[in-house]
Design an enzyme around this catalytic site. Structure first.
Site, PDB file in Angstrom:
ATOM      1  N   TYR A  17     135.303  24.869 -54.324  1.00 10.50           N
ATOM      2  CA  TYR A  17     136.266  25.793 -54.932  1.00 10.50           C
ATOM      3  C   TYR A  17     137.681  25.535 -54.415  1.00 10.50           C
ATOM      4  CZ  TYR A  17     138.873  29.984 -56.043  1.00 10.50           C
ATOM      5  OH  TYR A  17     139.845  30.822 -56.499  1.00 10.50           O
ATOM      6  N   HIS A  18     137.830  25.520 -53.108  1.00 12.10           N
ATOM      7  CA  HIS A  18     139.164  25.398 -52.523  1.00 12.10           C
ATOM      8  C   HIS A  18     139.743  24.001 -52.710  1.00 12.10           C
ATOM      9  CE1 HIS A  18     137.590  28.979 -50.413  1.00 12.10           C
ATOM     10  NE2 HIS A  18     138.815  29.391 -50.570  1.00 12.10           N
ATOM     11  N   HIS A  56     146.075  29.093 -46.147  1.00  8.22           N
ATOM     12  CA  HIS A  56     146.394  28.602 -47.490  1.00  8.22           C
ATOM     13  C   HIS A  56     147.684  27.787 -47.403  1.00  8.22           C
ATOM     14  CE1 HIS A  56     143.699  31.861 -49.125  1.00  8.22           C
ATOM     15  NE2 HIS A  56     143.367  30.829 -49.867  1.00  8.22           N
ATOM     16  N   ASP A  80     147.069  32.616 -41.740  1.00  7.87           N
ATOM     17  CA  ASP A  80     146.921  32.214 -43.133  1.00  7.87           C
ATOM     18  C   ASP A  80     146.795  30.697 -43.236  1.00  7.87           C
ATOM     19  OD1 ASP A  80     147.073  31.910 -45.903  1.00  7.87           O
ATOM     20  OD2 ASP A  80     149.263  32.033 -45.908  1.00  7.87           O
ATOM     21  N   TYR A  99     134.157  39.661 -55.151  1.00 11.95           N
ATOM     22  CA  TYR A  99     134.517  39.272 -53.788  1.00 11.95           C
ATOM     23  C   TYR A  99     135.351  40.397 -53.196  1.00 11.95           C
ATOM     24  CZ  TYR A  99     136.652  36.275 -50.164  1.00 11.95           C
ATOM     25  OH  TYR A  99     137.087  35.721 -48.976  1.00 11.95           O
ATOM     26  N   LYS A 133     154.108  27.982 -41.039  1.00  7.59           N
ATOM     27  CA  LYS A 133     152.981  28.829 -41.459  1.00  7.59           C
ATOM     28  C   LYS A 133     152.637  29.761 -40.300  1.00  7.59           C
ATOM     29  CE  LYS A 133     150.357  28.735 -44.387  1.00  7.59           C
ATOM     30  NZ  LYS A 133     150.278  29.691 -45.509  1.00  7.59           N
TER      31      LYS A 133
END
Length: 663
Positions: free
Chosen positions: A170-171, A542, A540, A16, A536
């Site tokens: 995945y996340h 995440h 981003d 990746y 935040k």
């Protein structure tokens, strides 16, 4: 005995990758292909993922940091220069702006003389998981699902070898999902999308089997590799059942569970990071050992991703891990080694039973979209993640080098922390801004305006938006203009944070009780309840760390202000002033901390909040952390600081110091 026939072909091997600029990323791709990589996996930067041009205010500090900026056709051409797209299998990790990136990829390929029907690859395009974990959504669930549906219908008819949707669990695991939740929420997403495609009427009934057959998945594999093997077998069995019974797919090939994988980054540690190599290998085994549930494509993180951006050598190391397994071991010479195992069959059955029950719960709520909008799925993930964090802190879940076996010899890999990672080109943002402005200057603006007007007009109908998007690409529009035009029609969206509904620490031990008493006492001394703003800044998405900090802060008695992701420094400081908070904590994992943290700090001082300590957490290199603390940031926390209650105690110390109270 080995199967006497020829060994199986290896999976597609990817890394990746993407950073700084199209030119630098192109050079990296060609090097990786020369080293034996067999497919491309493109990482786009956050402005590209969220539909902003490099010169937008929200893009500040984010350009070229976690991927490559590709705002217009010129950069797409440069990204794939001298790479024959007709021979390539390209995975693009892109969701909200997937239609735009696929359109640019198609036009760039056509300019190489490649017909759309020749193109092979994948667009992630799983928007539902963006509301739950990664946070790069742009529009609300309904218009986002419409864009996904339009792309699927277009590719089935025009780019038949393309995977238009890569449902990404995945996340979900990164956000705390258990194997049961990972399967259930991913398959609920698949049901929502396939139902939408069927209801749209854009795909003939005769072609619907092919539509189902082009849906792929992108999963996570953790270090519990036996459980992960069982999870993948359960995934495949449930997908076969759903596609057969719900959608009437008769061709077994079209019911096959096709998935790629990146192994778990959540479990990679900053402490003793050399241990990450064996973690990555064990995680790879979970998706390769079982022939009947083997990944079709694998990409591995690098050993130092908890420290910062991997260097080309680090990525090469991860590629070599795959190659040793595929070409030196005897893995590919055998049939499925788990067939007939009572242990495996029992675990698979247990996971299937739990996943079916959770799918039924989601369907009873009205499906995946309704479960997102209500906040149910997000709250469940935040709670699961909080439970895992509590197990690590209590020592019930051992993490070698973090909460057990912490004694270590000095590591030659990290003797120079600044050299152990790659630093993105500091000029990348300025160069990208200059490039996009030059691009706008040389195009026919009237043609761009006409294309964007067409896009908006058709967005107000049920017309498939792919042709209008292709026209905007050819006219020279940018990702920010494409997304901006659709924002005017679809509006913007803020997803539920999941924090208010999550249960943190159910039973407070002595350590947490002591911190709770200090929070209460400090509040009494200041004459009010302590208020903690968790922010935040930037793009981003995440949010896992920020959510866990917010939950634990609430557990110890803070009144928590958390408004979610994607805020400007100005918005964060405005909220701090309005809520009259006692501490501000910023969470940044995208590498934009040296731009955004000083901006928030300056604005707090300008607002007269010099008695409000500013703390920062995220993937922050050691040298950057020292600079921030030298410039007055009260505390810098990184992944090595796993003790959430210890972090809370330190924050109380900073509040007390800021108000002249005894620590």
């Amino acid at each position: 005995m080995p199967d006497k026939s020829a060994p199986d072909r290896p999976w597609v091997m990817r890394t990746y990758a993407g950073h700084s600029s199209a030119a630098e990323s192109n050079a990296l791709y060609r090097k990786n292909l020369a080293k034996g990589q067999t497919g491309l996996s493109v990482a786009f930067d956050l402005p590209t993922q969220t539909g902003y041009d490099p010169d937008h205010v929200l893009s500040r500090g984010e350009v070229g940091k976690v991927g490559v900026p590709i705002p217009h056709l010129g950069t797409m051409r440069r990204l794939f220069q001298d790479i024959p797209l007709g021979e390539m299998n390209t995975s693009m990790t892109i969701n909200a702006t997937a239609m735009w990136l696929l359109a640019m990829y198609q036009v760039a390929a056509e300019e190489q003389g490649v017909e759309p029907a020749q193109l092979a690859g994948t667009t992630q395009n799983d928007i539902i998981k963006e509301y739950l974990s990664r946070g790069t959504y742009v529009f609300g669930p309904a218009p986002s699902l419409r864009l996904t549906t339009d792309m699927i219908a277009y590719t089935v008819n025009t780019i038949p070898k393309w995977n238009p949707l890569n449902i990404c669990s995945y996340h979900l695991q990164e956000a705390g999902a258990t194997p049961t939740q990972e399967i259930a929420y991913a398959l609920s997403t698949a049901i929502a999308v396939l139902d939408a495609v069927k209801d749209s009427g854009q795909v003939d009934d005769a072609d619907f089997e092919k539509t189902v057959g082009r849906i792929s998945f992108f999963v996570n594999a953790g270090v519990r590799f036996i459980e992960e093997t069982c999870k993948m077998r359960a995934f495949g069995q449930l997908w076969d059942e759903i596609t057969r019974d719900r959608y009437g797919v008769t061709d077994p090939k079209m019911r096959r569970f096709r998935y790629g994988v990146q192994v778990n980054s959540l479990g990679l540690t900053e402490a003793q990071p050399e241990n990450n190599v064996q973690r990555i290998v064990l995680e790879m085994l979970g998706v390769t050992l079982s022939k009947n549930a083997r990944a079709r494509a694998v990409q591995l993180p690098a050993w130092n991703e908890a420290l910062g951006l991997p260097r080309p050598w680090d990525q090469q190391w991860s590629l070599r891990l795959q190659q040793v397994l595929a070409y030196e071991s005897d893995l590919l010479e055998y049939d499925d080694i788990f067939e007939g195992s009572h242990v495996i069959e029992a675990k698979v059955a247990e996971i299937i039973e739990g996943a079916k029950a959770e799918i039924d719960r989601v369907q009873a709520m009205g499906g995946a979209v309704a479960a997102v909008e209500s906040g149910y799925m997000k709250s469940e993930l935040v709670a699961s993640h909080a439970a895992r964090r509590a197990q690590i802190e209590a020592g019930e879940l051992k993490v070698v080098g973090v909460n057990s076996y912490t004694e270590t010899e000095p590591s030659p890999l990290t003797s120079d922390l600044d050299a152990a990672i790659m630093v993105a080109d500091p000029q990348a943002e300025a160069n990208a801004i200059a490039d996009v402005q030059a691009w706008r200057d040389q195009r026919d603006q009237a043609e761009v305006d006409q294309a964007l007007e067409r896009l908006q007009s058709e967005a107000k109908t049920d017309t498939n938006l792919m042709e209008a998007t292709l026209a905007a690409v050819r006219a020279g529009a940018t990702v920010g203009e494409w997304a901006g035009a659709l924002r005017e029609v679809f509006g913007e969206y803020r997803a539920p944070t999941g924090v208010s509904g999550a249960v943190g620490v159910a039973e407070a031990g002595a350590e947490l009780t002591a911190v709770r008493e200090r929070v209460a006492r400090t509040g009494e001394e200041l004459g009010t309840r302590l208020r903690f703003l968790v922010g935040k800044p930037g793009l981003d998405g995440h949010s896992n760390g920020a959510e866990q900090i917010a939950v634990r802060a609430r557990d110890v008695g803070f009144e928590v202000v958390y408004q979610g992701i994607r805020l400007t420094p100005e918005q964060i400081v405005s909220a701090a002033v309005a809520e009259d908070v006692h501490v501000v904590g910023l969470s940044i994992l995208s590498g934009s901390h040296m731009e955004l943290v000083p901006d928030v700090q300056r604005r707090l001082l300008d607002a007269g909040m010099d008695d409000v300590p500013l703390i920062v957490g995220g993937i922050i290199p050691d040298s950057d952390g020292r600079r921030l603390e030298a410039d007055g940031i009260a505390a810098v926390f990184t992944p090595k600081d796993f003790g959430m209650t210890d972090i809370m105690s330190r924050i109380v110390d900073e509040v007390r110091k800021a108000h002249g109270l005894e620590v």
